[in-house]
Design a protein around this motif. Structure first.
Motif, PDB file in Angstrom:
ATOM      1  N   ILE A 122      -4.760   2.342   4.167  1.00 17.64           N
ATOM      2  CA  ILE A 122      -3.359   1.993   4.475  1.00 17.64           C
ATOM      3  C   ILE A 122      -3.232   0.477   4.617  1.00 17.64           C
ATOM      4  O   ILE A 122      -3.884  -0.127   5.469  1.00 17.64           O
ATOM      5  N   GLY A 123      -2.395  -0.141   3.760  1.00 15.99           N
ATOM      6  CA  GLY A 123      -2.218  -1.604   3.763  1.00 15.99           C
ATOM      7  C   GLY A 123      -3.365  -2.242   2.996  1.00 15.99           C
ATOM      8  O   GLY A 123      -4.192  -2.968   3.535  1.00 15.99           O
ATOM      9  N   THR A 124      -3.377  -1.991   1.684  1.00 15.62           N
ATOM     10  CA  THR A 124      -4.583  -2.310   0.910  1.00 15.62           C
ATOM     11  C   THR A 124      -4.713  -3.775   0.484  1.00 15.62           C
ATOM     12  O   THR A 124      -5.803  -4.240   0.191  1.00 15.62           O
ATOM     13  N   GLY A 125      -3.597  -4.520   0.428  1.00 15.85           N
ATOM     14  CA  GLY A 125      -3.671  -5.943   0.048  1.00 15.85           C
ATOM     15  C   GLY A 125      -4.291  -6.111  -1.327  1.00 15.85           C
ATOM     16  O   GLY A 125      -3.824  -5.539  -2.317  1.00 15.85           O
ATOM     17  N   SER A 126      -5.389  -6.878  -1.410  1.00 14.40           N
ATOM     18  CA  SER A 126      -6.038  -7.120  -2.703  1.00 14.40           C
ATOM     19  C   SER A 126      -6.856  -5.920  -3.190  1.00 14.40           C
ATOM     20  O   SER A 126      -7.468  -5.988  -4.258  1.00 14.40           O
ATOM     21  N   GLY A 127      -6.883  -4.854  -2.399  1.00 13.66           N
ATOM     22  CA  GLY A 127      -7.594  -3.643  -2.830  1.00 13.66           C
ATOM     23  C   GLY A 127      -9.080  -3.646  -2.500  1.00 13.66           C
ATOM     24  O   GLY A 127      -9.835  -2.795  -2.978  1.00 13.66           O
ATOM     25  N   ILE A 128      -9.510  -4.558  -1.645  1.00 17.95           N
ATOM     26  CA  ILE A 128     -10.953  -4.652  -1.360  1.00 17.95           C
ATOM     27  C   ILE A 128     -11.529  -3.355  -0.801  1.00 17.95           C
ATOM     28  O   ILE A 128     -12.622  -2.946  -1.190  1.00 17.95           O
ATOM     29  N   ILE A 129     -10.784  -2.697   0.109  1.00 19.14           N
ATOM     30  CA  ILE A 129     -11.348  -1.511   0.781  1.00 19.14           C
ATOM     31  C   ILE A 129     -11.526  -0.352  -0.210  1.00 19.14           C
ATOM     32  O   ILE A 129     -12.639   0.178  -0.362  1.00 19.14           O
ATOM     33  N   ILE A 145      -2.349   2.582  -0.092  1.00 18.29           N
ATOM     34  CA  ILE A 145      -0.915   2.303   0.070  1.00 18.29           C
ATOM     35  C   ILE A 145      -0.688   0.824   0.353  1.00 18.29           C
ATOM     36  O   ILE A 145      -1.455   0.217   1.106  1.00 18.29           O
ATOM     37  N   ASP A 146       0.390   0.270  -0.203  1.00 16.10           N
ATOM     38  CA  ASP A 146       0.889  -1.017   0.293  1.00 16.10           C
ATOM     39  C   ASP A 146       2.395  -1.064   0.059  1.00 16.10           C
ATOM     40  O   ASP A 146       2.907  -0.491  -0.904  1.00 16.10           O
ATOM     41  N   TYR A 147       3.083  -1.774   0.955  1.00 13.95           N
ATOM     42  CA  TYR A 147       4.534  -1.921   0.825  1.00 13.95           C
ATOM     43  C   TYR A 147       4.876  -3.091  -0.088  1.00 13.95           C
ATOM     44  O   TYR A 147       5.981  -3.215  -0.587  1.00 13.95           O
ATOM     45  N   SER A 148       3.915  -3.992  -0.307  1.00 14.64           N
ATOM     46  CA  SER A 148       4.169  -5.153  -1.166  1.00 14.64           C
ATOM     47  C   SER A 148       3.812  -4.807  -2.610  1.00 14.64           C
ATOM     48  O   SER A 148       2.644  -4.576  -2.929  1.00 14.64           O
ATOM     49  N   GLN A 171       4.524   2.178  -0.942  1.00 12.97           N
ATOM     50  CA  GLN A 171       5.174   2.926   0.130  1.00 12.97           C
ATOM     51  C   GLN A 171       5.308   2.075   1.387  1.00 12.97           C
ATOM     52  O   GLN A 171       4.391   1.314   1.711  1.00 12.97           O
ATOM     53  N   ASN A 172       6.446   2.225   2.076  1.00 12.48           N
ATOM     54  CA  ASN A 172       6.559   1.653   3.413  1.00 12.48           C
ATOM     55  C   ASN A 172       5.946   2.670   4.367  1.00 12.48           C
ATOM     56  O   ASN A 172       6.585   3.670   4.725  1.00 12.48           O
ATOM     57  N   TYR A 173       4.733   2.435   4.767  1.00 13.56           N
ATOM     58  CA  TYR A 173       3.990   3.423   5.560  1.00 13.56           C
ATOM     59  C   TYR A 173       4.701   3.759   6.869  1.00 13.56           C
ATOM     60  O   TYR A 173       4.650   4.893   7.340  1.00 13.56           O
ATOM     61  N   LEU A 174       5.381   2.773   7.445  1.00 14.94           N
ATOM     62  CA  LEU A 174       6.016   3.003   8.747  1.00 14.94           C
ATOM     63  C   LEU A 174       7.257   3.888   8.640  1.00 14.94           C
ATOM     64  O   LEU A 174       7.667   4.509   9.608  1.00 14.94           O
ATOM     65  N   SER A 187      -8.062   1.682   7.614  1.00 10.23           N
ATOM     66  CA  SER A 187      -6.984   0.690   7.553  1.00 10.23           C
ATOM     67  C   SER A 187      -7.337  -0.592   8.298  1.00 10.23           C
ATOM     68  O   SER A 187      -8.014  -0.565   9.330  1.00 10.23           O
ATOM     69  N   ASN A 188      -6.870  -1.687   7.710  1.00  8.03           N
ATOM     70  CA  ASN A 188      -6.853  -2.981   8.397  1.00  8.03           C
ATOM     71  C   ASN A 188      -5.393  -3.425   8.335  1.00  8.03           C
ATOM     72  O   ASN A 188      -5.009  -4.229   7.507  1.00  8.03           O
ATOM     73  N   PRO A 189      -4.559  -2.849   9.222  1.00  2.00           N
ATOM     74  CA  PRO A 189      -3.121  -3.128   9.105  1.00  2.00           C
ATOM     75  C   PRO A 189      -2.758  -4.470   9.731  1.00  2.00           C
ATOM     76  O   PRO A 189      -3.594  -5.097  10.378  1.00  2.00           O
ATOM     77  N   MET A 211       3.745 -10.736   5.995  1.00  2.00           N
ATOM     78  CA  MET A 211       3.759  -9.274   6.068  1.00  2.00           C
ATOM     79  C   MET A 211       2.352  -8.693   6.225  1.00  2.00           C
ATOM     80  O   MET A 211       2.170  -7.571   6.687  1.00  2.00           O
ATOM     81  N   ALA A 212       1.353  -9.468   5.791  1.00  3.48           N
ATOM     82  CA  ALA A 212      -0.027  -8.986   5.905  1.00  3.48           C
ATOM     83  C   ALA A 212      -0.598  -9.281   7.286  1.00  3.48           C
ATOM     84  O   ALA A 212      -1.560  -8.656   7.723  1.00  3.48           O
ATOM     85  N   LEU A 213      -0.010 -10.255   7.969  1.00  2.71           N
ATOM     86  CA  LEU A 213      -0.594 -10.723   9.229  1.00  2.71           C
ATOM     87  C   LEU A 213       0.064 -10.110  10.457  1.00  2.71           C
ATOM     88  O   LEU A 213      -0.608  -9.642  11.377  1.00  2.71           O
TER      89      LEU A 213
HETATM   90  C1  LIG Z   1      -4.037  -7.259   7.235  1.00  4.03           C
HETATM   91  S1  LIG Z   1      -3.527  -6.980   5.555  1.00  4.03           S
HETATM   92  C2  LIG Z   1      -4.975  -6.107   4.984  1.00  4.03           C
HETATM   93  C3  LIG Z   1      -5.234  -6.260   3.524  1.00  4.03           C
HETATM   94  C4  LIG Z   1      -6.584  -5.693   3.082  1.00  4.03           C
HETATM   95  N1  LIG Z   1      -6.704  -4.292   3.406  1.00  4.03           N
HETATM   96  C5  LIG Z   1      -7.710  -6.473   3.718  1.00  4.03           C
HETATM   97  O1  LIG Z   1      -8.371  -5.926   4.622  1.00  4.03           O
HETATM   98  O2  LIG Z   1      -7.942  -7.629   3.325  1.00  4.03           O
HETATM   99  C6  LIG Z   1      -2.315  -5.709   5.772  1.00  4.03           C
HETATM  100  C7  LIG Z   1      -1.635  -5.161   4.520  1.00  4.03           C
HETATM  101  O3  LIG Z   1      -0.642  -4.222   4.938  1.00  4.03           O
HETATM  102  C8  LIG Z   1       0.490  -4.314   4.083  1.00  4.03           C
HETATM  103  N2  LIG Z   1       1.673  -3.813   4.794  1.00  4.03           N
HETATM  104  C9  LIG Z   1       2.436  -4.447   5.708  1.00  4.03           C
HETATM  105  N3  LIG Z   1       3.436  -3.654   6.125  1.00  4.03           N
HETATM  106  C10 LIG Z   1       3.292  -2.478   5.463  1.00  4.03           C
HETATM  107  C11 LIG Z   1       4.019  -1.247   5.483  1.00  4.03           C
HETATM  108  N4  LIG Z   1       5.092  -1.069   6.268  1.00  4.03           N
HETATM  109  N5  LIG Z   1       3.596  -0.236   4.682  1.00  4.03           N
HETATM  110  C12 LIG Z   1       2.504  -0.395   3.884  1.00  4.03           C
HETATM  111  N6  LIG Z   1       1.779  -1.542   3.830  1.00  4.03           N
HETATM  112  C13 LIG Z   1       2.173  -2.557   4.618  1.00  4.03           C
HETATM  113  C14 LIG Z   1       0.566  -5.805   3.761  1.00  4.03           C
HETATM  114  O4  LIG Z   1       1.303  -6.023   2.574  1.00  4.03           O
HETATM  115  C15 LIG Z   1      -0.913  -6.181   3.659  1.00  4.03           C
HETATM  116  O5  LIG Z   1      -1.354  -6.096   2.328  1.00  4.03           O
END
Ligand SMILES: C[S@@+](CC[C@H](N)C(=O)[O-])C[C@H]1O[C@@H](n2cnc3c(N)ncnc32)[C@H](O)[C@@H]1O
Length: 281
Positions: A122-129, A145-148, A171-174, A187-189, A211-213
């Protein structure tokens, strides 16, 4: 200009924002990228002259670095878990703590000998996980999943580069419900509270996606609350959860899972901070 002169020049230029050892490290990373030289070759080529075009490319990179831009974004790539990943301004730059999260996850999966397991990030960003997990466990069915939308494009580019089949979900996970049941949720949300914004380095706030932070509300545990709730209907019996967390909220995060999982653990990172919560249903 020789390599040693170029090194002197870059250290001088970067001395205001980087320590001597940081700029030395950046110099060798850039040498490997621009000159194709590893650290060993570099040590033995100090008096070798650098062609003008490459010296210019070097100077351009130094100028960008001086703006505080992370070197990974300047190069457009980084290494994570010994794999290459493309990164840009739309994704969080992978952090070493997330390598620790993956080490923990991989070791628990191996202990239980789970092979064709179903995994959700959940919140995959660059897809590393998902990419590290699919690379390690090719039989696993991995979704992320990612919302971005832009982050997902980068994640797909990384999955294609590594020739891995991952189901990316926009998807907007929330706000939206999960539709499947998973054996592993990882997840690393975003977990930085709004009140902690002043503690975050300017270069991070300026160059990495907000949004990632940051948590989108004043509640920094909002993602963990939803994940705990999803454990009821979307985590299989004996399924496991692996989370990177805000070091200041270890016990509070763990407490969210004590009613929905049969075992929950709070784990420290190598710096001794409460950094991970993991558990089993
Ligand atoms: C802390 S980053 C983690 C990225 C990656 N998993 C990593 O560990 O480097 C959080 C991720 O959650 C995504 N995100 C933020 N709000 C979200 C939401 N409501 N639904 C889904 N993804 C969301 C962000 O776009 C971001 O890519």
């Amino acid at each position: 200009m020789t390599i040693s002169e170029l090194k002197q020049f870059s250290k001088q230029q970067l001395s205001e924002i980087y320590t001597n050892s940081e700029s030395g490290e950046l110099f060798s990373i850039f040498c490997s990228s621009i000159l194709g030289m590893d650290k060993f070759e570099l040590r033995n080529s100090q008096e070798k002259s650098v062609p003008e075009e490459q010296a210019k490319a070097f100077e351009k990179l130094i100028c960008e670095l001086k703006t505080g831009k992370p070197y990974q974004q300047i190069l457009g790539e980084t290494e994570f878990y010994s794999l290459k990943f493309f990164v840009d301004e739309n994704v969080l730059i992978p952090r070493p703590e997330t390598e620790e999260l993956l080490e923990l996850t991989i070791s628990e999966i191996q202990k239980r000998n789970l092979k064709d397991t179903k995994i959700l990030d959940i919140g995959t960003g660059s897809g590393i996980i998902p990419i590290v997990l699919k690379n390690k466990f090719p039989q696993a069915k991995v979704s992320a999943i990612d919302y971005s939308q832009k982050a997902l494009e980068t994640a797909k580019k990384n999955a294609d580069f590594h020739k891995l089949d991952i189901n990316f979900i926009h998807q907007n996970y929330l706000e939206e419900n999960l539709s499947e049941v998973y054996d592993i949720i990882i997840s690393n949300p975003p977990y930085i509270g709004m009140d902690e914004e002043s503690e975050i380095a300017d270069s991070v706030k300026e160059f990495e996606p907000k949004m990632a932070l940051f948590s989108p509300t004043s509640n920094p545990l909002i993602f963990y609350e939803k994940i705990a709730d999803d454990c009821k209907n979307h985590l299989a019996e004996n399924g496991m959860v692996f989370l990177e967390i805000n070091q200041k909220l270890g016990n509070e995060t763990k407490a969210l899972f004590t009613d929905v999982l049969s075992e929950v653990y709070l784990v420290k990172d190598i710096s001794g901070n409460d950094r991970f919560v993991f558990g089993k249903k």
